[in-house]
Design an enzyme around this catalytic site. Structure first.
Site, PDB file in Angstrom:
ATOM      1  N   SER A  77       0.836  -1.633  -0.049  1.00 53.12           N
ATOM      2  CA  SER A  77      -0.089   0.242  -0.134  1.00 53.12           C
ATOM      3  C   SER A  77       1.138   0.923   0.217  1.00 53.12           C
ATOM      4  O   SER A  77       0.619   2.323  -1.145  1.00 53.12           O
ATOM      5  CB  SER A  77      -0.860  -0.535   1.061  1.00 53.12           C
ATOM      6  OG  SER A  77      -1.638  -1.325   1.208  1.00 53.12           O
ATOM      7  N   ALA A 109       1.530   2.525  -3.594  1.00 51.60           N
ATOM      8  CA  ALA A 109       1.085   3.438  -4.410  1.00 51.60           C
ATOM      9  C   ALA A 109       1.554   4.506  -4.811  1.00 51.60           C
ATOM     10  O   ALA A 109       1.734   5.284  -4.158  1.00 51.60           O
ATOM     11  CB  ALA A 109       0.100   3.361  -3.811  1.00 51.60           C
ATOM     12  N   ASP A 117       0.238 -15.690   0.388  1.00 51.76           N
ATOM     13  CA  ASP A 117      -0.309 -16.633   1.486  1.00 51.76           C
ATOM     14  C   ASP A 117      -1.500 -16.631   1.992  1.00 51.76           C
ATOM     15  O   ASP A 117      -1.677 -17.577   1.780  1.00 51.76           O
ATOM     16  CB  ASP A 117      -0.112 -15.565   2.743  1.00 51.76           C
ATOM     17  CG  ASP A 117       1.843 -15.254   2.639  1.00 51.76           C
ATOM     18  OD1 ASP A 117       2.597 -15.343   1.535  1.00 51.76           O
ATOM     19  OD2 ASP A 117       2.460 -15.080   3.625  1.00 51.76           O
ATOM     20  N   ARG A 121      -4.710  -1.377 -19.081  1.00 46.17           N
ATOM     21  CA  ARG A 121      -3.175  -1.618 -19.155  1.00 46.17           C
ATOM     22  C   ARG A 121      -2.999  -3.498 -19.484  1.00 46.17           C
ATOM     23  O   ARG A 121      -2.428  -2.706 -19.849  1.00 46.17           O
ATOM     24  CB  ARG A 121      -2.903  -2.569 -17.711  1.00 46.17           C
ATOM     25  CG  ARG A 121      -3.431  -0.582 -16.675  1.00 46.17           C
ATOM     26  CD  ARG A 121      -2.541  -1.118 -15.349  1.00 46.17           C
ATOM     27  NE  ARG A 121      -2.717   0.040 -14.344  1.00 46.17           N
ATOM     28  CZ  ARG A 121      -2.510   0.308 -13.402  1.00 46.17           C
ATOM     29  NH1 ARG A 121      -2.863  -0.244 -12.586  1.00 46.17           N
ATOM     30  NH2 ARG A 121      -2.489   2.059 -12.852  1.00 46.17           N
ATOM     31  N   GLU A 180      -6.611  -6.293  -1.873  1.00 47.73           N
ATOM     32  CA  GLU A 180      -6.433  -7.131  -2.626  1.00 47.73           C
ATOM     33  C   GLU A 180      -6.071  -8.743  -2.657  1.00 47.73           C
ATOM     34  O   GLU A 180      -6.699  -9.645  -3.599  1.00 47.73           O
ATOM     35  CB  GLU A 180      -4.384  -7.358  -3.417  1.00 47.73           C
ATOM     36  CG  GLU A 180      -4.306  -7.622  -4.716  1.00 47.73           C
ATOM     37  CD  GLU A 180      -3.368  -7.157  -4.876  1.00 47.73           C
ATOM     38  OE1 GLU A 180      -2.556  -6.060  -4.783  1.00 47.73           O
ATOM     39  OE2 GLU A 180      -2.551  -7.405  -5.456  1.00 47.73           O
ATOM     40  N   SER A 239      -7.927   0.424  -6.499  1.00 48.66           N
ATOM     41  CA  SER A 239      -7.182  -0.479  -5.826  1.00 48.66           C
ATOM     42  C   SER A 239      -7.720  -0.350  -4.176  1.00 48.66           C
ATOM     43  O   SER A 239      -8.048  -0.482  -3.138  1.00 48.66           O
ATOM     44  CB  SER A 239      -5.958  -0.573  -5.952  1.00 48.66           C
ATOM     45  OG  SER A 239      -5.103   0.168  -5.948  1.00 48.66           O
ATOM     46  N   LEU A 240      -6.994   1.203  -3.711  1.00 48.17           N
ATOM     47  CA  LEU A 240      -6.507   1.622  -2.389  1.00 48.17           C
ATOM     48  C   LEU A 240      -8.277   2.006  -2.689  1.00 48.17           C
ATOM     49  O   LEU A 240      -9.115   1.678  -1.397  1.00 48.17           O
ATOM     50  CB  LEU A 240      -5.806   3.127  -2.874  1.00 48.17           C
ATOM     51  CG  LEU A 240      -4.292   2.722  -2.650  1.00 48.17           C
ATOM     52  CD1 LEU A 240      -3.679   4.585  -2.855  1.00 48.17           C
ATOM     53  CD2 LEU A 240      -3.346   2.091  -1.912  1.00 48.17           C
TER      54      LEU A 240
HETATM   55  C1  SIN Z   1       0.413   3.765 -10.785  1.00 46.26           C
HETATM   56  O1  SIN Z   1       0.371   4.586 -10.152  1.00 46.26           O
HETATM   57  O2  SIN Z   1       0.280   3.358 -12.048  1.00 46.26           O
HETATM   58  C2  SIN Z   1      -0.461   2.541 -10.762  1.00 46.26           C
HETATM   59  C3  SIN Z   1      -2.001   2.545  -9.343  1.00 46.26           C
HETATM   60  C4  SIN Z   1      -3.041   1.404  -9.869  1.00 46.26           C
HETATM   61  O3  SIN Z   1      -2.209   0.700  -9.565  1.00 46.26           O
HETATM   62  O4  SIN Z   1      -4.174   1.696  -9.851  1.00 46.26           O
END
Ligand code: SIN
Length: 521
Positions: free
Chosen positions: A42, A45, A206, A273, A354, A370-371
């Site tokens: 985290s 990020a 894990d 992506r 996650e 994700s955050l």
């Molecule tokens: C990034 O800053 O490219 C990663 C951020 C994310 O995976 O949401």
């Protein structure tokens, strides 16, 4: 040592801390982490937290972007809920004093990232959103949360009815048992299963292996996101170059400076992506290096101070404005199957962040969701557990275990390189079958639970979990005979309509009798 609590949280990232800090002092809360508070993914990020707060934005647009990126594999109800709750989550953090970045008019600065149709990325410290958020969450942890650091959880305890009643851990002083009616996995994903990754060294899958052994259903394990732009120096990844850099105008180019995304996707450099990663992968496979041309980004060093320092540390000449990049494993869309508050299919066991598969990401996560997912589900689960009444349950274990491993574990790098090669950005049947056989040559999935891991070192435990989570991903990748989002099969290169609504479920009890199970969603 046996300790009891109302709620045990395993992990110490955003989801874990958001849950812990929202549980009122009436609850006895224990948080266990295999590293120390403040370490992990985290904190790394960069990009930010997505929320529809711009004047021309709406949660529904955020929902649509999430589902398009997710190639329609998303759970629509969960995705809509998350995008609706996002603005409120941001407002709460802002009011409490979390140090986000503001524009010159004093409004939250809103960045842009791939596959977003609006500027909606809230960030902190320029490109250090994870650090800013983790610092804020850590300092707002209430004193009644008891923290156990450097404890490796190696087993979830279940009773005869299959209910989870806690976890066993090992630390430098020995073995410990933590008993509670509610055990929450917030252990993060599995990026370190792959040789090229943006993830912290602790992120080894894990929690997924633990949940599987405890009998929980896991799903969507084949969907692994590869981030297009890791800083690549001397053929190895050394850190992340945020997608926000492309959001501010940087362009992916070949060695001649020719843009590589021009005729690949209408969104070009800000395509989803998986599209960008696969394009860079093919270029590199043909022997061409790929660079991020940052000359079009105004005030690069101010907007991206962390990335600037990273590049300087590795000798990148910033005056040339070209950063060498390659894709690497970034995020697992799959994980422990949960409902809208984080309940797994095993009573007493929950998953958030996650490690969980809530369905909000579908086959490919939208940037900066994700955050957000960790914050939304940490809060939702806190509310759910807060209102729950006290439970009584039997805390007696069921099985006898074998106390020695009849095989040698492979080197961690061997596991990572083989995963990258066989289950990485491009997969096919032959490689997946070969890799599955290699994994099964150590231990058969049906036998995993028979071993007493307490006798192993931390490193050995980690490798056992890595092998198991690798198997879960590889098996699912073999079964899904199509390409979608973070799962690309060169032998089935298109999306298939009949796979559109099918999720592959992995569950120990199913695995023992029926290898090919998938369910209609
Ligand atoms: C990034 O800053 O490219 C990663 C951020 C994310 O995976 O949401």
């Amino acid at each position: 040592m046996i300790r009891t609590a109302d709620i045990i949280i395993i992990g110490s990232g955003v989801a874990a801390l958001q849950l812990a800090r929202q549980l009122a002092s009436g609850k006895n809360v224990i948080l266990i982490t295999k590293s120390s508070l403040g370490h992990g993914n985290s904190r790394l990020a960069q990009g930010g937290i997505a929320a529809a707060i711009g004047d021309s934005d709406h949660p529904f647009y955020h929902f649509v972007d999430s589902v398009i990126a997710g190639r329609s594999m998303n759970n629509h109800q969960a995705t809509l809920m998350m995008t609706k709750e996002a603005p409120q989550i941001i407002r709460e953090l802002e009011t409490d004093g979390c140090a986000f970045d503001y524009d010159e008019k004093g409004k939250l600065a809103l960045g842009k990232e791939g596959a977003h149709t609006q500027n909606r990325i809230i960030h902190g410290g320029g490109d250090q959103t994870g650090k800013v958020l983790m610092d804020y969450l850590t300092q707002s942890l209430p004193p009644h949360v008891e923290i156990f650091e450097n404890h490796y959880v190696f087993e979830l305890m279940t009773n005869e009815e299959g209910r989870c009643f806690g976890a066993k851990s090992k630390d430098a002083s020995g073995i410990h048992e933590f008993h509670a009616p509610h055990t929450v996995l917030a252990t993060g994903g599995c990026g370190q299963l792959f040789a090229s990754t943006s993830n912290d060294s602790s992120v080894t899958g894990d929690g997924m292996a633990l949940a599987y052994q405890a009998g929980a259903e896991l799903t969507d394990m084949e969907f692994i996101q590869f981030h297009p732009t890791l800083l690549y120096i001397q053929e190895r990844p050394v850190g992340l170059i945020s997608e926000a850099v492309r959001g501010e105008g940087a362009v992916l180019v070949d060695k001649n400076g020719t843009p590589i995304m021009e005729n690949v996707h209408p969104l070009r450099d800000l395509a989803p992506r998986h599209v960008v990663s696969q394009t860079i992968y093919q270029k590199r496979k043909n022997g061409e290096n790929v660079y991020l041309d940052i000359r079009g980004v105004d005030g690069f060093q101010n907007r991206f101070p962390h990335i600037t320092n990273l590049c300087l540390e590795y000798g990148v000449d910033m005056n040339k404005g070209r950063i060498p990049v390659a894709p690497g494993c970034h995020f697992s869309m799959g994980g422990v199957k949960t409902d809208m508050v984080g309940r797994s299919t095993v009573e007493g066991l929950y998953a958030i962040g996650e490690v969980a598969c809530t369905g909000v990401h579908g086959a490919n996560r939208l940037a900066s969701n994700s955050l957000l997912e960790g914050l939304v589900y940490g809060k939702r689960l806190a509310k759910h557990l807060q209102n729950g009444s006290a439970l009584s349950f039997q805390s007696k274990e069921t099985s006898e275990k074998r106390n020695s491993l009849p095989f040698h574990l492979p080197a961690k790098t061997d596991i990572q390189e083989r995963m990258m090669e066989n289950v990485g950005i491009v997969r096919d049947e032959q490689n997946l079958v070969n890799h599955l056989q290699w994994l099964e040559s150590f231990v058969q999935p049906s036998e995993w639970r028979e071993y007493d891991l307490s006798m192993l070192t931390f490193e050995q435990m980690e490798k056992m979990f890595m092998l198991q989570t690798c198997w879960l991903i590889t098996r699912s990748a073999l079964e899904r005979e199509e390409s979608r989002g973070g799962h690309y099969r060169s032998d089935f290169p298109e999306e298939q309509l009949d796979w559109q609504n099918k999720q592959i479920i992995r569950q120990r009890i199913l695995e023992m009798r029926e290898p090919h199970e998938s369910v209609e969603t």
